[in-house]
Design an enzyme around this catalytic site. Structure first.
Site, PDB file in Angstrom:
ATOM      1  N   GLY A   1       0.765  -1.241   0.000  1.00 24.60           N
ATOM      2  CA  GLY A   1       0.000   0.000   0.000  1.00 24.60           C
ATOM      3  C   GLY A   1       0.795   1.290   0.000  1.00 24.60           C
TER       4      GLY A   1
ATOM      5  CG  PHE B   1       3.366   2.940  -5.607  1.00 20.33           C
ATOM      6  CD1 PHE B   1       4.608   2.915  -4.996  1.00 20.33           C
ATOM      7  CD2 PHE B   1       3.323   2.806  -6.987  1.00 20.33           C
ATOM      8  CE1 PHE B   1       5.777   2.772  -5.732  1.00 20.33           C
ATOM      9  CE2 PHE B   1       4.478   2.670  -7.739  1.00 20.33           C
ATOM     10  CZ  PHE B   1       5.708   2.648  -7.117  1.00 20.33           C
TER      11      PHE B   1
ATOM     12  CG  ASP C   1      -1.510  -7.081  -4.812  1.00 21.63           C
ATOM     13  OD1 ASP C   1      -1.292  -8.301  -5.005  1.00 21.63           O
ATOM     14  OD2 ASP C   1      -0.598  -6.258  -4.685  1.00 21.63           O
TER      15      ASP C   1
ATOM     16  CG  ASP D   1      -4.955 -12.820 -12.049  1.00 23.43           C
ATOM     17  OD1 ASP D   1      -4.552 -11.887 -12.773  1.00 23.43           O
ATOM     18  OD2 ASP D   1      -4.467 -13.965 -12.096  1.00 23.43           O
TER      19      ASP D   1
ATOM     20  CG  ASP E   1       6.557  -1.176  -6.896  1.00 25.45           C
ATOM     21  OD1 ASP E   1       7.498  -1.180  -7.704  1.00 25.45           O
ATOM     22  OD2 ASP E   1       6.713  -1.361  -5.672  1.00 25.45           O
TER      23      ASP E   1
ATOM     24  CE  LYS F   1       8.614  -3.846  -9.278  1.00 21.56           C
ATOM     25  NZ  LYS F   1       8.907  -4.034  -7.849  1.00 21.56           N
TER      26      LYS F   1
END
Length: 193
Positions: free
Chosen positions: A49, A51, A69, A86, A106, A146
């Site tokens: 959490g 970000f 997530d 998902d 991320d 990322k």
């Protein structure tokens, strides 16, 4: 290496952030200024959490964050909504047809000791995240993701450049030197007709 890790780890604890990764987003925001105070943001791979915490505490004055997530998230805020699941099973209807100003991620795949395998898994995950982003990003929206550097990076950047006015590679100072992680900042999404 270790000193950098210790510095950012300690700094995150001192500032009550859930993870040191917060400083990667902070560096990118300071450089690119891609999140505005009223933006609605999708945070993919949001656990634990940091970000979302940073965006809501430091940038978003009236905006909100939806975090997704496959892992549970303990972060709570009145302008934060968490969806456990998902992303491969999600589309714009998952978010009640809401479009986002910014999508950040991320997220990282399960890793192995093999860098090439990690790169391919990362590219695969990033493509799945980008597939979702194409459905939920507003026109002229921004995308920050990322990825592990490797031989398929140029092809992925080329794919992204078809949908964005610019694609920039960004390696935060807060990333570990030995890490192959980099971020791609993609500006001004254009939906292909």
């Amino acid at each position: 290496m270790k000193k950098v890790q210790d510095f950012y780890f300690k700094k995150a604890k001192e500032e009550n952030y859930k993870a040191r990764s917060v400083f990667k987003l902070e560096e990118a925001q300071n450089k690119f200024k891609f999140i505005k105070a009223s933006d609605n943001v999708l945070d993919v791979g949001c656990s634990p959490g940091s970000f979302s915490q940073y965006m809501l505490n430091k940038i978003l004055k009236s905006g909100s964050v939806v975090g997704v997530d496959i892992l549970p998230n303990s972060f709570a805020h009145q302008r934060f909504t968490f969806i456990l699941g998902d992303i491969k099973d999600m589309d714009v209807t998952t978010f009640n047809n809401t479009l986002f100003d910014v999508v950040v991620s991320d997220a990282m795949p399960n890793t192995t000791s093999d860098r090439e395998t990690n790169h391919f898994r990362s590219i695969s995950l990033c493509r799945s995240i980008f597939d979702l982003a194409k459905e939920v990003l507003k026109e002229n929206g921004n995308f920050f993701i990322k990825v592990f550097d490797g031989k398929d990076l140029q092809d992925f950047k080329k794919e992204l450049s078809e949908y964005f006015n610019s694609v920039n590679v960004f390696k935060p100072k807060s990333s570990r030197d030995e890490s192959r992680e980099i971020f791609l900042f993609c500006k001004n999404f254009k939906k292909l007709r």
